[in-house]
Design a protein around this motif. Structure first.
Motif, PDB file in Angstrom:
ATOM      1  N   SER A   1       0.822  -1.220   0.000  1.00 63.16           N
ATOM      2  CA  SER A   1       0.000   0.000   0.000  1.00 63.16           C
ATOM      3  C   SER A   1       0.856   1.271   0.000  1.00 63.16           C
ATOM      4  N   ASP A   2       2.164   1.128   0.206  1.00 62.80           N
ATOM      5  CA  ASP A   2       3.067   2.286   0.121  1.00 62.80           C
ATOM      6  C   ASP A   2       3.450   2.592  -1.325  1.00 62.80           C
ATOM      7  N   SER A   3       3.089   1.724  -2.243  1.00 65.05           N
ATOM      8  CA  SER A   3       3.417   1.937  -3.660  1.00 65.05           C
ATOM      9  C   SER A   3       2.700   3.189  -4.159  1.00 65.05           C
TER      10      SER A   3
ATOM     11  N   LEU B   1       6.377  27.080  -2.361  1.00 63.79           N
ATOM     12  CA  LEU B   1       6.942  25.738  -2.401  1.00 63.79           C
ATOM     13  C   LEU B   1       7.550  25.464  -3.775  1.00 63.79           C
ATOM     14  N   ILE B   2       8.733  24.874  -3.762  1.00 61.64           N
ATOM     15  CA  ILE B   2       9.370  24.385  -4.979  1.00 61.64           C
ATOM     16  C   ILE B   2       9.253  22.868  -4.948  1.00 61.64           C
ATOM     17  N   TRP B   3       8.670  22.307  -6.001  1.00 60.11           N
ATOM     18  CA  TRP B   3       8.345  20.890  -5.999  1.00 60.11           C
ATOM     19  C   TRP B   3       9.314  20.076  -6.854  1.00 60.11           C
ATOM     20  N   GLY B   4       9.666  18.904  -6.380  1.00 63.18           N
ATOM     21  CA  GLY B   4      10.347  17.934  -7.211  1.00 63.18           C
ATOM     22  C   GLY B   4       9.342  17.195  -8.084  1.00 63.18           C
ATOM     23  N   LEU B   5       9.873  16.415  -9.038  1.00 62.70           N
ATOM     24  CA  LEU B   5       8.996  15.676  -9.947  1.00 62.70           C
ATOM     25  C   LEU B   5       8.473  14.376  -9.347  1.00 62.70           C
ATOM     26  N   GLY B   6       9.061  13.971  -8.234  1.00 66.15           N
ATOM     27  CA  GLY B   6       8.581  12.768  -7.571  1.00 66.15           C
ATOM     28  C   GLY B   6       9.380  11.527  -7.896  1.00 66.15           C
ATOM     29  N   THR B   7       9.379  10.602  -6.935  1.00 60.79           N
ATOM     30  CA  THR B   7       9.989   9.283  -7.101  1.00 60.79           C
ATOM     31  C   THR B   7       8.893   8.240  -7.006  1.00 60.79           C
ATOM     32  N   SER B   8       8.843   7.369  -7.998  1.00 60.86           N
ATOM     33  CA  SER B   8       7.853   6.300  -7.997  1.00 60.86           C
ATOM     34  C   SER B   8       8.392   5.114  -7.193  1.00 60.86           C
ATOM     35  N   LEU B   9       7.630   4.668  -6.218  1.00 61.50           N
ATOM     36  CA  LEU B   9       8.013   3.542  -5.371  1.00 61.50           C
ATOM     37  C   LEU B   9       7.084   2.369  -5.633  1.00 61.50           C
ATOM     38  N   ALA B  10       7.678   1.192  -5.834  1.00 62.64           N
ATOM     39  CA  ALA B  10       6.896  -0.035  -5.985  1.00 62.64           C
ATOM     40  C   ALA B  10       7.339  -0.999  -4.892  1.00 62.64           C
ATOM     41  N   VAL B  11       6.406  -1.409  -4.047  1.00 63.40           N
ATOM     42  CA  VAL B  11       6.693  -2.393  -2.996  1.00 63.40           C
ATOM     43  C   VAL B  11       6.099  -3.723  -3.443  1.00 63.40           C
ATOM     44  N   ASN B  12       6.976  -4.705  -3.612  1.00 65.81           N
ATOM     45  CA  ASN B  12       6.573  -5.994  -4.171  1.00 65.81           C
ATOM     46  C   ASN B  12       6.257  -7.009  -3.081  1.00 65.81           C
ATOM     47  N   PRO B  13       5.061  -7.626  -3.138  1.00 63.07           N
ATOM     48  CA  PRO B  13       4.686  -8.620  -2.110  1.00 63.07           C
ATOM     49  C   PRO B  13       5.593  -9.830  -2.170  1.00 63.07           C
TER      50      PRO B  13
END
Lengths: 113, 116
Positions: free
Chosen positions: A82-84, A101-113
């Motif tokens: 659920s943290d993905s 606020l200055i924003w980053g583009l984000g990091t995509s996180l995938a948590v694999n079961p």
């Protein structure tokens, strides 16, 4: 040009591991830093913020700030599927227009079961 | 429950049409913000308001207009002058921003605007 940089990922970790998300910023005047989580198709939700050097813990989340290195990170312990999501880092200065606020583009996180 | 309500969730604009996106909050926040999010791009600030009857342009204000007649409401109008309006529009609010304070912004659920 003030910037906040994040590795776009995807960062892939197994369930139960520690996920480490990193963010660097260019403006030395930045005073406070915010981490948001954004699920696909949804709006960002605040996870935590930090403004003092060192660590700040909230449940499974720890934010770390190192102003000398202009570096802020977010650790997620015991990662769950659920943290993905995409994690957005934002920095804010301390005066006038620097308060935006200055924003980053984000990091995509995938948590694999 | 306190929160930020954006409506509609989806909106379609015809050529030459102005459309208005609604944002209402009951958090007693002083400051309100409008952002635009495009795929592969970060959040970009359109307009913000720190107090009723006052607002400032953000980084990409051209083709947009706002009003702040009530503390609770900050509607955004996307005018026909905005040639590329297709995006995810996010409204946020916070307690009043002051030096040495760290008021986080909280977001509504967003409005997706598309061109017909």
């Amino acid at each position: 040009q003030k910037e906040v940089e994040q590795n776009s990922g995807p960062l892939s970790v197994p369930e139960g591991a520690i996920a480490s998300l990193n963010c660097t910023y260019s403006d030395r005047g930045s005073q406070s830093f915010f981490w948001y989580r954004q699920y696909s198709g949804k709006s960002p939700e605040l996870i935590m913020f930090i403004y003092s050097n060192g660590d700040k813990e909230d449940g499974r989340f720890t934010a770390q700030l190192n102003k000398a290195s202009q570096y802020v990170s977010l650790l997620i312990r015991d990662s769950q599927p659920s943290d993905s999501a995409t994690y957005l880092c934002a920095a804010r200065g301390n005066a006038g227009n620097n308060r935006k606020l200055i924003w980053g583009l984000g990091t995509s996180l995938a948590v694999n079961p | 429950d306190g929160g930020i309500t954006q409506s509609p969730k989806y909106l379609f604009r015809k050529e030459g049409q102005n459309v208005t996106l609604s944002c209402e909050q009951n958090l007693n926040h002083d400051a309100m913000y409008w952002y635009r999010q495009d795929p592969g791009q970060g959040l970009r600030l359109i307009y913000y308001s720190q107090i009723v009857n006052d607002f400032q342009k953000g980084d990409i204000a051209e083709g947009y207009s706002v009003s702040r007649e009530k503390k609770e409401s900050f509607p955004l109008t996307v005018t026909s002058a905005q040639k590329n309006p297709t995006a995810f529009y996010l409204c946020a609010s916070s307690f009043r921003d002051r030096p040495n304070s760290n008021q986080p912004q909280h977001f509504g659920d967003g409005t997706r605007l598309s061109i017909l």
